[in-house]
Motif scaffolding. Sequence first.
Motif, PDB file in Angstrom:
ATOM      1  N   TYR A 146       7.173  -2.134  90.811  1.00 42.71           N
ATOM      2  CA  TYR A 146       6.726  -0.753  90.923  1.00 42.71           C
ATOM      3  C   TYR A 146       6.089  -0.295  89.603  1.00 42.71           C
ATOM      4  O   TYR A 146       6.575  -0.624  88.519  1.00 42.71           O
ATOM      5  CB  TYR A 146       7.886   0.184  91.266  1.00 42.71           C
ATOM      6  CG  TYR A 146       8.399   0.053  92.678  1.00 42.71           C
ATOM      7  CD1 TYR A 146       7.860  -0.878  93.566  1.00 42.71           C
ATOM      8  CD2 TYR A 146       9.430   0.863  93.127  1.00 42.71           C
ATOM      9  CE1 TYR A 146       8.339  -0.997  94.857  1.00 42.71           C
ATOM     10  CE2 TYR A 146       9.919   0.760  94.423  1.00 42.71           C
ATOM     11  CZ  TYR A 146       9.368  -0.179  95.284  1.00 42.71           C
ATOM     12  OH  TYR A 146       9.843  -0.283  96.563  1.00 42.71           O
ATOM     13  N   ALA A 147       5.035   0.496  89.721  1.00 44.20           N
ATOM     14  CA  ALA A 147       4.315   0.943  88.534  1.00 44.20           C
ATOM     15  C   ALA A 147       5.087   1.977  87.745  1.00 44.20           C
ATOM     16  O   ALA A 147       4.880   2.139  86.543  1.00 44.20           O
ATOM     17  CB  ALA A 147       2.955   1.507  88.928  1.00 44.20           C
ATOM     18  N   GLY A 148       5.969   2.727  88.401  1.00 45.32           N
ATOM     19  CA  GLY A 148       6.764   3.731  87.695  1.00 45.32           C
ATOM     20  C   GLY A 148       6.110   5.083  87.585  1.00 45.32           C
ATOM     21  O   GLY A 148       6.599   5.952  86.858  1.00 45.32           O
ATOM     22  N   SER A 149       5.018   5.308  88.297  1.00 49.71           N
ATOM     23  CA  SER A 149       4.314   6.583  88.180  1.00 49.71           C
ATOM     24  C   SER A 149       4.983   7.708  88.949  1.00 49.71           C
ATOM     25  O   SER A 149       4.626   8.872  88.787  1.00 49.71           O
ATOM     26  CB  SER A 149       2.859   6.435  88.646  1.00 49.71           C
ATOM     27  OG  SER A 149       2.805   5.917  89.963  1.00 49.71           O
ATOM     28  N   LEU A 150       5.972   7.376  89.777  1.00 51.23           N
ATOM     29  CA  LEU A 150       6.724   8.392  90.510  1.00 51.23           C
ATOM     30  C   LEU A 150       8.215   8.227  90.231  1.00 51.23           C
ATOM     31  O   LEU A 150       8.718   7.104  90.108  1.00 51.23           O
ATOM     32  CB  LEU A 150       6.464   8.285  92.014  1.00 51.23           C
ATOM     33  CG  LEU A 150       5.033   8.543  92.476  1.00 51.23           C
ATOM     34  CD1 LEU A 150       4.916   8.332  93.979  1.00 51.23           C
ATOM     35  CD2 LEU A 150       4.562   9.937  92.094  1.00 51.23           C
TER      36      LEU A 150
ATOM     37  N   VAL B 115       4.766   0.022  81.513  1.00 53.02           N
ATOM     38  CA  VAL B 115       3.837   0.010  82.651  1.00 53.02           C
ATOM     39  C   VAL B 115       3.226   1.406  82.815  1.00 53.02           C
ATOM     40  O   VAL B 115       2.512   1.866  81.933  1.00 53.02           O
ATOM     41  CB  VAL B 115       4.527  -0.491  83.943  1.00 53.02           C
ATOM     42  CG1 VAL B 115       3.473  -0.948  84.963  1.00 53.02           C
ATOM     43  CG2 VAL B 115       5.479  -1.656  83.652  1.00 53.02           C
ATOM     44  N   ALA B 116       3.512   2.107  83.931  1.00 54.19           N
ATOM     45  CA  ALA B 116       2.983   3.457  84.159  1.00 54.19           C
ATOM     46  C   ALA B 116       4.120   4.435  84.385  1.00 54.19           C
ATOM     47  O   ALA B 116       4.049   5.318  85.237  1.00 54.19           O
ATOM     48  CB  ALA B 116       2.026   3.457  85.352  1.00 54.19           C
TER      49      ALA B 116
ATOM     50  N   TYR C 226       0.005  -5.390  82.574  1.00 52.80           N
ATOM     51  CA  TYR C 226       0.191  -4.020  83.040  1.00 52.80           C
ATOM     52  C   TYR C 226      -1.130  -3.321  83.310  1.00 52.80           C
ATOM     53  O   TYR C 226      -1.165  -2.312  84.023  1.00 52.80           O
ATOM     54  CB  TYR C 226       0.961  -3.186  82.001  1.00 52.80           C
ATOM     55  CG  TYR C 226       2.336  -3.676  81.651  1.00 52.80           C
ATOM     56  CD1 TYR C 226       3.007  -4.623  82.434  1.00 52.80           C
ATOM     57  CD2 TYR C 226       2.976  -3.207  80.517  1.00 52.80           C
ATOM     58  CE1 TYR C 226       4.270  -5.064  82.094  1.00 52.80           C
ATOM     59  CE2 TYR C 226       4.252  -3.642  80.173  1.00 52.80           C
ATOM     60  CZ  TYR C 226       4.889  -4.580  80.961  1.00 52.80           C
ATOM     61  OH  TYR C 226       6.139  -5.011  80.611  1.00 52.80           O
ATOM     62  N   GLY C 227      -2.218  -3.813  82.705  1.00 57.83           N
ATOM     63  CA  GLY C 227      -3.511  -3.171  82.855  1.00 57.83           C
ATOM     64  C   GLY C 227      -3.862  -2.313  81.651  1.00 57.83           C
ATOM     65  O   GLY C 227      -3.072  -2.132  80.728  1.00 57.83           O
TER      66      GLY C 227
ATOM     67  N   PHE D  33      -5.533   3.060  79.282  1.00 58.40           N
ATOM     68  CA  PHE D  33      -6.399   4.221  79.476  1.00 58.40           C
ATOM     69  C   PHE D  33      -6.914   4.321  80.917  1.00 58.40           C
ATOM     70  O   PHE D  33      -7.634   5.243  81.259  1.00 58.40           O
ATOM     71  CB  PHE D  33      -7.579   4.162  78.508  1.00 58.40           C
ATOM     72  CG  PHE D  33      -7.160   4.191  77.068  1.00 58.40           C
ATOM     73  CD1 PHE D  33      -6.774   5.377  76.460  1.00 58.40           C
ATOM     74  CD2 PHE D  33      -7.125   3.026  76.318  1.00 58.40           C
ATOM     75  CE1 PHE D  33      -6.365   5.401  75.136  1.00 58.40           C
ATOM     76  CE2 PHE D  33      -6.723   3.040  74.983  1.00 58.40           C
ATOM     77  CZ  PHE D  33      -6.339   4.230  74.395  1.00 58.40           C
ATOM     78  N   ASN D  34      -6.521   3.352  81.733  1.00 65.17           N
ATOM     79  CA  ASN D  34      -6.851   3.376  83.157  1.00 65.17           C
ATOM     80  C   ASN D  34      -5.777   2.608  83.915  1.00 65.17           C
ATOM     81  O   ASN D  34      -6.054   1.732  84.718  1.00 65.17           O
ATOM     82  CB  ASN D  34      -8.233   2.772  83.405  1.00 65.17           C
ATOM     83  CG  ASN D  34      -8.730   3.003  84.819  1.00 65.17           C
ATOM     84  OD1 ASN D  34      -8.417   4.014  85.457  1.00 65.17           O
ATOM     85  ND2 ASN D  34      -9.517   2.060  85.338  1.00 65.17           N
ATOM     86  N   ILE D  35      -4.519   2.977  83.648  1.00 67.54           N
ATOM     87  CA  ILE D  35      -3.375   2.223  84.167  1.00 67.54           C
ATOM     88  C   ILE D  35      -3.207   2.491  85.656  1.00 67.54           C
ATOM     89  O   ILE D  35      -3.393   3.610  86.122  1.00 67.54           O
ATOM     90  CB  ILE D  35      -2.085   2.597  83.392  1.00 67.54           C
ATOM     91  CG1 ILE D  35      -1.004   1.526  83.556  1.00 67.54           C
ATOM     92  CG2 ILE D  35      -1.580   3.970  83.763  1.00 67.54           C
ATOM     93  CD1 ILE D  35      -1.152   0.362  82.649  1.00 67.54           C
ATOM     94  N   GLY D  36      -2.885   1.472  86.426  1.00 63.64           N
ATOM     95  CA  GLY D  36      -2.721   1.641  87.858  1.00 63.64           C
ATOM     96  C   GLY D  36      -1.542   2.528  88.203  1.00 63.64           C
ATOM     97  O   GLY D  36      -0.416   2.275  87.782  1.00 63.64           O
ATOM     98  N   SER D  37      -1.797   3.590  88.956  1.00 62.85           N
ATOM     99  CA  SER D  37      -0.727   4.522  89.327  1.00 62.85           C
ATOM    100  C   SER D  37       0.142   3.982  90.443  1.00 62.85           C
ATOM    101  O   SER D  37       1.191   4.530  90.743  1.00 62.85           O
ATOM    102  CB  SER D  37      -1.330   5.865  89.765  1.00 62.85           C
ATOM    103  OG  SER D  37      -2.217   5.673  90.852  1.00 62.85           O
TER     104      SER D  37
END
Length: 520
Positions: free
Chosen positions: A335-339, A377-378, A414-415, A418-422
């Motif tokens: 999981y990216a961790g954006s939520l 990550v994000a 992780y990418g 400045f444009n990390i995958g959400s």
Amino acid sequence: MVKRRQFIGGLAALGGSYLLSACGGGGSDGSGTSNGSAVTNAIAHASTASASGTAIPPASLIIDSSGATWTLSGGSVYRNGAKAGATSGVTLMLYINNNVYHQGNGQFYSWNGSGWVWCNDPRLGGTSADGTTLPAASYIIDKTGAIWTLVNGVIYCNGKTVGNTGGVSLVLWYGGKIWHIGNGQWYVNVDPRNFTAQWLLCTDPRLAAAPQSGMFYGVNGHFDYTYTPTQLVSLIKGMGCTSYRVGCTADQNQINAVVKIAQAFQQAGLTLLVLINGGVTDANGNVYTDDVVAYKANMAIAQKVASALMPYGVTIYECGNEMTRQNATVNNFSYAGSLAMDFNNQNWPVMRNSIRGMIDGVKSVQPNAKCAVNFCVADVGAADALWEGMQPDGTGGHQTLRWDITTWHNYDAYGDIFNIGSDGNGPGFDLPTYCKARYGVPFMITEWNTGPDQSEAFRANYITTQLGEFYAARKTHNIQSVMYYVLDSGDNTYGIMINGSPISQPYTAFQSFVAANPDR
């Protein structure tokens, strides 16, 4: 629970004067029946494709780039005289940039070669330019294809209100996120796919912020290197670095080793960032029984470390290492961790209070020290939940967490930060810009590198490219330091040298960039 990667398709509604719909799945297998001889005679293959922008009506047919002929009859779409998928109620066909579209029952679809998929009206264009605002523009299209409008001070996404907004004077598309200002306060949207999602307090993300210079170039190391502190100083200065990150637990042997490094660094005028290696588990590797026990244990560790290092000029402590990326804290490592929902709700209080214990432990000894909290990550979902006093399940009212510096780990896998995958491979956003606007404190990348299996040439190119990106953004994104991982890994996997000898290409790339781009 349905995971957020299982996107919901078919979001269609009317907002303002535009037909709104996000792209999704759907369609048919392309089989069909004949439209009769009148149509068949009209659609003989041709070699010249129709002009981009051709529409039926008023045109009677469209010829695509492959020479296939498209017609509209009785509300159904025909390709070379046979029905193209299951269509009905079609009132418009479009040919734009070599793609065929139709509008049926108020919804636009595009032909993917075998069937139809939902999409926006192609005449609206693709993703809006960074910095697009409402008003000025009539709508914003984000990276998911969703369309945002502003009507009477209320924000709509695909025709549905997003959270509770009112009195909005400006909507902004910037850094891969939707922001707005309402009643004089800035907010950022957490998740555009969730129409009840929060709008979180922030500042205008376009405002540049520049941290204090002097420690931008850094490198990681370990307390148990065979290098003497004097040798470490020489190696770090030789690279052009002015900051160094090292971890330490409450173990007295580790503390003694880090104290010696701190003494040498203080004399040399270098900055030492000490990672306090607390955590969510006890000495037996079990998650602490409750948040109070976790708080007290981690506070004691931080007090012992800070008390030992305070006399030797250490003023920056990172409270925990990748705490959000433990077996006990993240639901799935992919999981990216954006939520916030990406994280373990049951163990969240233990993690929150472990970090809080470390911060309070440092501050009780050194009130003016700077405490950093680390993410990967994000993980803005984790950072936001801690900052707002939220649980991953969305419940609130818990103690909020505040830190002096936001720190992040950004490895090649992780990418681009400045444009990390959400959403893993999903639409990216500018993470340092988000953190700058949300938390208002300096930002550090305390670990960065490519993968351990890459060649020297690849690693050298990666170092040059990444340093160039970091350096260009340092004065606008509030980036105080970027710390390469690691000085010496004992092999060619991560280290930039082995036993004091530089690994030629990566070392030269690092040293050359620093020499050509001073930290000022």
